[in-house]
Design a protein around this motif. Sequence first.
Motif, short mmCIF file in Angstrom:
data_model
loop_
_atom_site.label_atom_id
_atom_site.label_comp_id
_atom_site.label_asym_id
_atom_site.label_seq_id
_atom_site.Cartn_x
_atom_site.Cartn_y
_atom_site.Cartn_z
N ARG A 1 0.90 -1.13 0.00
CA ARG A 1 0.08 -0.07 0.00
C ARG A 1 0.88 1.27 -0.06
O ARG A 1 1.75 1.53 0.79
N GLY A 2 0.64 2.30 -1.16
CA GLY A 2 1.38 3.43 -1.04
C GLY A 2 3.01 3.10 -1.38
O GLY A 2 3.70 3.88 -0.98
N ALA A 50 6.39 2.34 -3.39
CA ALA A 50 7.00 2.52 -4.91
C ALA A 50 7.99 1.71 -5.44
O ALA A 50 8.77 1.49 -4.74
N TRP A 84 -1.52 -4.33 -4.73
CA TRP A 84 -0.92 -3.00 -5.11
C TRP A 84 -2.00 -2.13 -5.05
O TRP A 84 -2.64 -1.87 -6.03
N ASP A 85 -2.09 -1.38 -3.71
CA ASP A 85 -3.05 -0.46 -3.37
C ASP A 85 -2.53 0.90 -3.49
O ASP A 85 -1.87 1.18 -2.56
N GLY A 86 -2.75 1.88 -4.55
CA GLY A 86 -2.14 3.33 -4.60
C GLY A 86 -0.73 3.07 -4.81
O GLY A 86 -0.09 4.37 -4.04
N CYS A 87 -0.12 2.50 -5.25
CA CYS A 87 1.26 2.03 -5.43
C CYS A 87 1.74 3.05 -6.64
O CYS A 87 0.96 3.11 -7.57
N LYS A 88 3.25 3.42 -6.62
CA LYS A 88 3.59 4.15 -7.82
C LYS A 88 4.77 3.05 -8.24
O LYS A 88 5.76 2.81 -7.84
N VAL A 110 -4.93 -4.61 -8.51
CA VAL A 110 -4.39 -3.43 -8.30
C VAL A 110 -5.59 -2.18 -8.32
O VAL A 110 -6.56 -2.26 -8.93
N GLY A 122 -3.39 4.11 -8.42
CA GLY A 122 -1.90 4.22 -8.46
C GLY A 122 -1.46 4.70 -9.73
O GLY A 122 -2.21 4.91 -10.81
N TRP A 167 1.35 3.78 -12.60
CA TRP A 167 2.16 2.71 -13.04
C TRP A 167 2.80 3.55 -14.74
O TRP A 167 2.81 2.72 -15.57
N LEU A 185 -6.51 3.08 -13.43
CA LEU A 185 -4.87 3.01 -13.20
C LEU A 185 -4.24 3.91 -14.21
O LEU A 185 -4.63 4.00 -15.29
#
Length: 204
Positions: A67-68, A70, A86-90, A106, A109, A111, A129
Amino acid sequence: MSETAPPPEGATDAVFRESDWYAADLGAARFVGCRFDRVDLTEATSHGAVFEDCVFDNCRLNSSEHRGTALLGCEVNRTNLFDSLWDGCKVTGTVFRECTLRPMRVVGGVWRGAVLRGADLAKLDLARLDLRESDLSMAVLTGTVLRGARLGGATLRDTDLTDADLRDADLGGVDLAAARLRRTRLDLAGAIVLAEQHGAIVEP
C-alpha cells in the motif's frame, strides 16, 4: 548476503540471495540499488516502502500486500506476483519480464512508463490506473477492465484487447489501430479516436 529478516530501514547497494522473508512486514523501508535473487516475500506486506533502481530475479511476491509503495526504475524478472495486492502504489519506469501477474489486485496508483511487454494481464481490473507512456505491446488484455484508465501515450502494438473495457479511458496519443480489437468496449470518444485512425472523417 543472506538474511532471515529484512533490514528494518532498508539498504543501499546490497545483494539479498535466497533470503527467507516470508510474511515479513517491510513497513516503509527504503531499498536503493539492491538486488533480490530468489528472495521469498510470500505474504509480505509494505506500507510506503520505496524500491529504487532495484532488481528482482526469480523472487516470490505471491499473496503479498503493498500500500502506497513505490517501485521506481526497477527490473522485475521471472517473479511470481500471484494474488498480490498493489493499492495506491507508484510503479514508474519499472520493467516486468516473464512474470506471473495474474490474478493480481491493483487499486488505483501510478504505473506510468511501466514496461509490460508481452505480459498476461487478462481479466485484471485496472480501472482508473495511470498507465501513461507504458509499453503494453503484445500484452494480453483480454477481458481486462481499463475503464477510466489513463493510457495517454501508451504503446499498444499487437496488444490483445478482446472483450476489454476501455470506456471513459484517456486514449490521447494512443494508436488503437495497432491493437487487436474484438468486442472491445469503447465510449463515443474512444470510437471517434478509432474511426479517425482508420481514415474516417468524423463530423458533428
